[in-house]
Design an enzyme around this catalytic site. Structure first.
Site, PDB file in Angstrom:
ATOM      1  N   ARG A  70       0.823  -1.232   0.000  1.00 55.26           N
ATOM      2  CA  ARG A  70       0.000   0.000   0.000  1.00 55.26           C
ATOM      3  C   ARG A  70       0.850   1.273   0.000  1.00 55.26           C
ATOM      4  NH1 ARG A  70      -3.560  -2.881   3.494  1.00 55.26           N
ATOM      5  NH2 ARG A  70      -5.198  -3.778   2.213  1.00 55.26           N
ATOM      6  N   LYS A 103       3.951  11.469 -11.620  1.00 62.15           N
ATOM      7  CA  LYS A 103       3.083  10.647 -12.477  1.00 62.15           C
ATOM      8  C   LYS A 103       3.767   9.307 -12.695  1.00 62.15           C
ATOM      9  CE  LYS A 103       0.579  13.914 -15.385  1.00 62.15           C
ATOM     10  NZ  LYS A 103       0.365  14.329 -16.779  1.00 62.15           N
ATOM     11  N   GLU A 147      11.312  18.088 -24.680  1.00 62.24           N
ATOM     12  CA  GLU A 147      10.593  18.458 -23.452  1.00 62.24           C
ATOM     13  C   GLU A 147      11.211  19.723 -22.841  1.00 62.24           C
ATOM     14  OE1 GLU A 147       7.906  16.756 -22.839  1.00 62.24           O
ATOM     15  OE2 GLU A 147       8.191  14.639 -23.345  1.00 62.24           O
ATOM     16  N   LYS A 194       9.154  22.800 -14.184  1.00 65.30           N
ATOM     17  CA  LYS A 194       8.199  21.719 -13.948  1.00 65.30           C
ATOM     18  C   LYS A 194       7.856  21.625 -12.464  1.00 65.30           C
ATOM     19  CE  LYS A 194       6.548  17.213 -14.940  1.00 65.30           C
ATOM     20  NZ  LYS A 194       6.686  15.909 -15.543  1.00 65.30           N
ATOM     21  N   GLU A 222      -3.101  18.002 -12.061  1.00 70.38           N
ATOM     22  CA  GLU A 222      -3.411  18.425 -13.421  1.00 70.38           C
ATOM     23  C   GLU A 222      -4.847  18.911 -13.591  1.00 70.38           C
ATOM     24  OE1 GLU A 222      -1.138  16.307 -16.483  1.00 70.38           O
ATOM     25  OE2 GLU A 222      -2.906  16.466 -17.760  1.00 70.38           O
ATOM     26  N   ARG A 234      -0.977  22.481 -15.068  1.00 70.64           N
ATOM     27  CA  ARG A 234      -0.120  21.334 -15.414  1.00 70.64           C
ATOM     28  C   ARG A 234      -0.490  20.753 -16.781  1.00 70.64           C
ATOM     29  NH1 ARG A 234       1.938  16.264 -11.588  1.00 70.64           N
ATOM     30  NH2 ARG A 234       3.282  15.372 -13.191  1.00 70.64           N
ATOM     31  N   ASN A 260       1.359  19.383 -21.619  1.00 67.14           N
ATOM     32  CA  ASN A 260       1.071  18.420 -22.689  1.00 67.14           C
ATOM     33  C   ASN A 260       1.145  19.044 -24.084  1.00 67.14           C
ATOM     34  OD1 ASN A 260       0.527  16.124 -21.015  1.00 67.14           O
ATOM     35  ND2 ASN A 260      -1.331  17.173 -20.379  1.00 67.14           N
ATOM     36  N   HIS A 282       1.651  16.944 -27.189  1.00 66.40           N
ATOM     37  CA  HIS A 282       1.485  15.536 -26.814  1.00 66.40           C
ATOM     38  C   HIS A 282       0.248  14.880 -27.428  1.00 66.40           C
ATOM     39  CE1 HIS A 282       4.801  16.286 -24.164  1.00 66.40           C
ATOM     40  NE2 HIS A 282       4.784  15.045 -23.710  1.00 66.40           N
ATOM     41  N   HIS A 340       1.035  11.791 -29.420  1.00 69.76           N
ATOM     42  CA  HIS A 340       0.552  10.436 -29.109  1.00 69.76           C
ATOM     43  C   HIS A 340      -0.064   9.778 -30.341  1.00 69.76           C
ATOM     44  CE1 HIS A 340       0.327  11.438 -24.557  1.00 69.76           C
ATOM     45  NE2 HIS A 340       1.491  10.944 -24.897  1.00 69.76           N
ATOM     46  N   HIS A 370       9.351   8.959 -28.054  1.00 72.58           N
ATOM     47  CA  HIS A 370       8.321   9.845 -27.508  1.00 72.58           C
ATOM     48  C   HIS A 370       8.680  11.325 -27.766  1.00 72.58           C
ATOM     49  CE1 HIS A 370       5.436  11.616 -24.739  1.00 72.58           C
ATOM     50  NE2 HIS A 370       6.431  12.230 -24.130  1.00 72.58           N
TER      51      HIS A 370
HETATM   52  N1  LIG Z   1       5.843  10.170 -15.652  1.00 75.25           N
HETATM   53  C1  LIG Z   1       5.929  11.211 -16.443  1.00 75.25           C
HETATM   54  O1  LIG Z   1       5.604  12.332 -16.049  1.00 75.25           O
HETATM   55  C2  LIG Z   1       6.471  11.030 -17.820  1.00 75.25           C
HETATM   56  C3  LIG Z   1       6.768  12.151 -18.600  1.00 75.25           C
HETATM   57  C4  LIG Z   1       7.336  11.950 -19.851  1.00 75.25           C
HETATM   58  C5  LIG Z   1       7.592  10.658 -20.310  1.00 75.25           C
HETATM   59  N2  LIG Z   1       7.266   9.604 -19.528  1.00 75.25           N
HETATM   60  C6  LIG Z   1       7.545   8.237 -19.973  1.00 75.25           C
HETATM   61  O2  LIG Z   1       8.953   8.098 -20.076  1.00 75.25           O
HETATM   62  C7  LIG Z   1       9.264   7.071 -21.002  1.00 75.25           C
HETATM   63  C8  LIG Z   1      10.381   7.508 -21.898  1.00 75.25           C
HETATM   64  O3  LIG Z   1      11.496   7.778 -21.105  1.00 75.25           O
HETATM   65  P1  LIG Z   1      12.974   7.830 -21.722  1.00 75.25           P
HETATM   66  O4  LIG Z   1      12.970   8.688 -22.925  1.00 75.25           O
HETATM   67  O5  LIG Z   1      13.875   8.143 -20.610  1.00 75.25           O
HETATM   68  O6  LIG Z   1      13.158   6.360 -22.285  1.00 75.25           O
HETATM   69  P2  LIG Z   1      13.809   5.025 -21.699  1.00 75.25           P
HETATM   70  O7  LIG Z   1      13.610   4.889 -20.260  1.00 75.25           O
HETATM   71  O8  LIG Z   1      13.303   3.947 -22.596  1.00 75.25           O
HETATM   72  O9  LIG Z   1      15.361   5.245 -21.996  1.00 75.25           O
HETATM   73  C9  LIG Z   1      15.803   5.437 -23.311  1.00 75.25           C
HETATM   74  C10 LIG Z   1      16.983   4.520 -23.646  1.00 75.25           C
HETATM   75  O10 LIG Z   1      18.142   4.962 -22.946  1.00 75.25           O
HETATM   76  C11 LIG Z   1      18.783   3.870 -22.304  1.00 75.25           C
HETATM   77  N3  LIG Z   1      19.514   4.473 -21.193  1.00 75.25           N
HETATM   78  C12 LIG Z   1      19.025   4.955 -20.024  1.00 75.25           C
HETATM   79  N4  LIG Z   1      19.991   5.619 -19.364  1.00 75.25           N
HETATM   80  C13 LIG Z   1      21.106   5.551 -20.117  1.00 75.25           C
HETATM   81  C14 LIG Z   1      22.416   6.077 -19.985  1.00 75.25           C
HETATM   82  N5  LIG Z   1      22.750   6.882 -18.974  1.00 75.25           N
HETATM   83  N6  LIG Z   1      23.310   5.796 -20.958  1.00 75.25           N
HETATM   84  C15 LIG Z   1      22.970   5.063 -22.029  1.00 75.25           C
HETATM   85  N7  LIG Z   1      21.742   4.559 -22.227  1.00 75.25           N
HETATM   86  C16 LIG Z   1      20.820   4.807 -21.284  1.00 75.25           C
HETATM   87  C17 LIG Z   1      17.680   2.916 -21.995  1.00 75.25           C
HETATM   88  O11 LIG Z   1      18.154   1.598 -21.874  1.00 75.25           O
HETATM   89  C18 LIG Z   1      16.795   3.080 -23.228  1.00 75.25           C
HETATM   90  O12 LIG Z   1      17.274   2.273 -24.276  1.00 75.25           O
HETATM   91  C19 LIG Z   1       7.976   6.772 -21.739  1.00 75.25           C
HETATM   92  O13 LIG Z   1       7.452   5.547 -21.280  1.00 75.25           O
HETATM   93  C20 LIG Z   1       7.035   7.909 -21.337  1.00 75.25           C
HETATM   94  O14 LIG Z   1       5.682   7.520 -21.307  1.00 75.25           O
HETATM   95  C21 LIG Z   1       6.729   9.762 -18.302  1.00 75.25           C
HETATM   96 ZN   LIG Z   2       6.394  13.965 -22.906  1.00 74.50          ZN
END
Ligand SMILES: NC(=O)c1ccc[n+]([C@@H]2O[C@H](COP(=O)([O-])OP(=O)(O)OC[C@H]3O[C@@H](n4cnc5c(N)ncnc54)[C@H](O)[C@@H]3O)[C@@H](O)[C@H]2O)c1
Ligand SMILES: [Zn+2]
Length: 389
Positions: free
Chosen positions: A123, A145, A187, A229, A239, A243, A247, A250, A254, A269
């Site tokens: 929990r 999030k 971003e 942020k 949001e 907030r 987006n 986005h 998407h 993304h």
């Molecule tokens: N929670 C939120 O507010 C929020 C906001 C934006 C995006 N997201 C989510 O985030 C995700 C995308 O995140 P991302 O772009 O970080 O992608 P990711 O986590 O897939 O990382 C991208 C790539 O980088 C590699 N990697 C990570 N750190 C590394 C490093 N230091 N050196 C070399 N390689 C490395 C990973 O293995 C992967 O192949 C999506 O699922 C999206 O929905 C969430």
């Molecule tokens: Zn985003």
């Protein structure tokens, strides 16, 4: 480079974000005060762990902390029910207790999965974000999030669960793929377009440096984005208002991601967000909200950075400056993979909508975004047809 502290002011759930080169080597000093016993579970992305795991583990172990490391596979597929189940079962076997801490070590994928696991296991247990991609440092690790994906779409199963601490070490970005730098940069400049015109001027002027090297310009851009942020989240955690402006790009983005079934080898993304921002600017111009010359400036910037800024397979990327990173081309032999009706359908399922109406984040000016409620669906479809042709 210096290490700076930014606070997310959420009353009893407030937390600090440490950002700068070398934060990781002092991770234990920052995490130790949060521990009730010297045991910690780390959910780590395989690449983040391969390149930078030693630094984190040795910092913790040198302080006598027992670590349990769960490595997850790189890629969006890790945000699934099956990896959620796997991670939960391993943590329970490890004997995780309510007063323990879980660390997310990786990009947005690991951060979103870990946050969700932390929020529901026993929990709710506390967690620490150690974001290792540009995107996760400036965006996903801040704000609470969390989510995994469902068959019906991305991020549909999740909760708001704030971390206790965020450690963003800019040195770890050195091992990141160029495309992931580009994805994170979307971003960053998004923040300027939504709220801070002078910051947009700054990133426009310094784009080559921010994209190309781990120097003071990149550090400043990261800090400014995190601070912006943090401020927005402190004002509107759930949001209900401001907030939602984050987006920008986005809803269109998407629809792009959905068209390739969220295959991040085709569209990351952030790349989809960059193109989505160009589309939002063009749509803002179309309905008379944004002056044409402002739209042109945004479009030119996105194109010059090397992003695909239009969906048309014939346009692809523009005349980017020589110094810019190589563009990422998504055109598949001149055949469009985009279908306007399908894109509209995805857009109508967006989480920002209510009562079946499509709401869009659009621009009145550079640094001035607004929510355009109840978009004219017929006109939007016409726009998408033009965009895809
Ligand atoms: N929670 C939120 O507010 C929020 C906001 C934006 C995006 N997201 C989510 O985030 C995700 C995308 O995140 P991302 O772009 O970080 O992608 P990711 O986590 O897939 O990382 C991208 C790539 O980088 C590699 N990697 C990570 N750190 C590394 C490093 N230091 N050196 C070399 N390689 C490395 C990973 O293995 C992967 O192949 C999506 O699922 C999206 O929905 C969430
Ligand atoms: Zn985003």
């Amino acid at each position: 480079m210096s290490i700076n502290k930014i606070n997310v002011d959420l009353a009893e759930r407030q937390y600090d974000i440490f950002v700068g080169g070398g934060v990781l080597s002092s991770a234990a000093e920052k995490i130790l005060p949060l521990l009730k016993r010297k045991r910690i579970a780390i959910i780590a992305d395989e690449n983040a762990y391969k390149f930078h795991g030693d630094s984190l583990i040795s910092s913790l172990e040198s302080h006598g902390v027992e670590t349990k490391i769960i490595i997850t596979k790189s890629g969006e597929a890790t945000k699934s029910f099956s990896s959620f189940e796997h991670v939960v079962e391993v943590l329970l076997e490890f004997g995780i207790e309510r007063s323990d801490i879980i660390i997310a070590f990786g990009g947005g994928v690991v951060g979103d999965l870990t946050g969700f696991v932390a929020g529901v296991i026993n929990r709710g247990v506390d967690f620490v974000q150690i974001p290792t991609t540009l995107l996760s440092q400036v965006d996903s690790s801040v704000g609470g999030k969390t989510a995994i994906n469902a068959r019906a779409g991305k991020n549909l199963v999740g909760i708001f669960w704030q971390p206790k601490l965020v450690l963003a070490d800019t040195n770890v970005l050195d091992t990141l793929d160029k495309r992931d730098i580009m994805a994170g940069f979307a971003e960053i400049f998004k923040i300027g377009l939504i709220l801070y015109p002078q910051f947009f001027d700054y990133v426009e002027e310094n784009a080559i440096k921010i994209l190309g090297e781990n120097g003071p310009e990149r550090q400043y851009a990261i800090e400014k984005s995190i601070a912006a942020k943090a401020k927005v989240v402190a004002e509107d955690e759930r949001e209900a208002g401001v907030r939602a402006l984050l987006n920008l790009g986005h809803t269109f983005g998407h629809a792009i991601e959905a068209a390739v079934e969220y295959d991040e080898t085709i569209w990351r993304h952030g790349e989809a967000v960059a193109c989505g921002i160009a589309m939002a600017a063009r749509y803002s111009k179309r309905i008379g909200a944004l002056a044409p010359e402002k739209c042109d400036r945004i479009e030119k910037f996105i194109r010059d950075c090397g992003y695909q800024y239009k969906l048309s397979p014939r346009t692809g990327c523009g005349d980017y400056a020589d110094e810019m990173p190589q563009p990422v081309r998504h055109d598949t032999a001149g055949i469009s993979i985009f279908n306007p009706q399908a894109m509209l359908k995805v857009m109508s399922h967006d989480k920002k909508n209510s009562g079946g109406k499509i709401n869009l984040v659009l621009l009145k000016d550079i640094g001035n975004a607004y929510i355009h409620k109840n978009a004219d669906v017929a006109d939007l479809l016409e726009f998408l047809k033009e965009e895809c042709s």
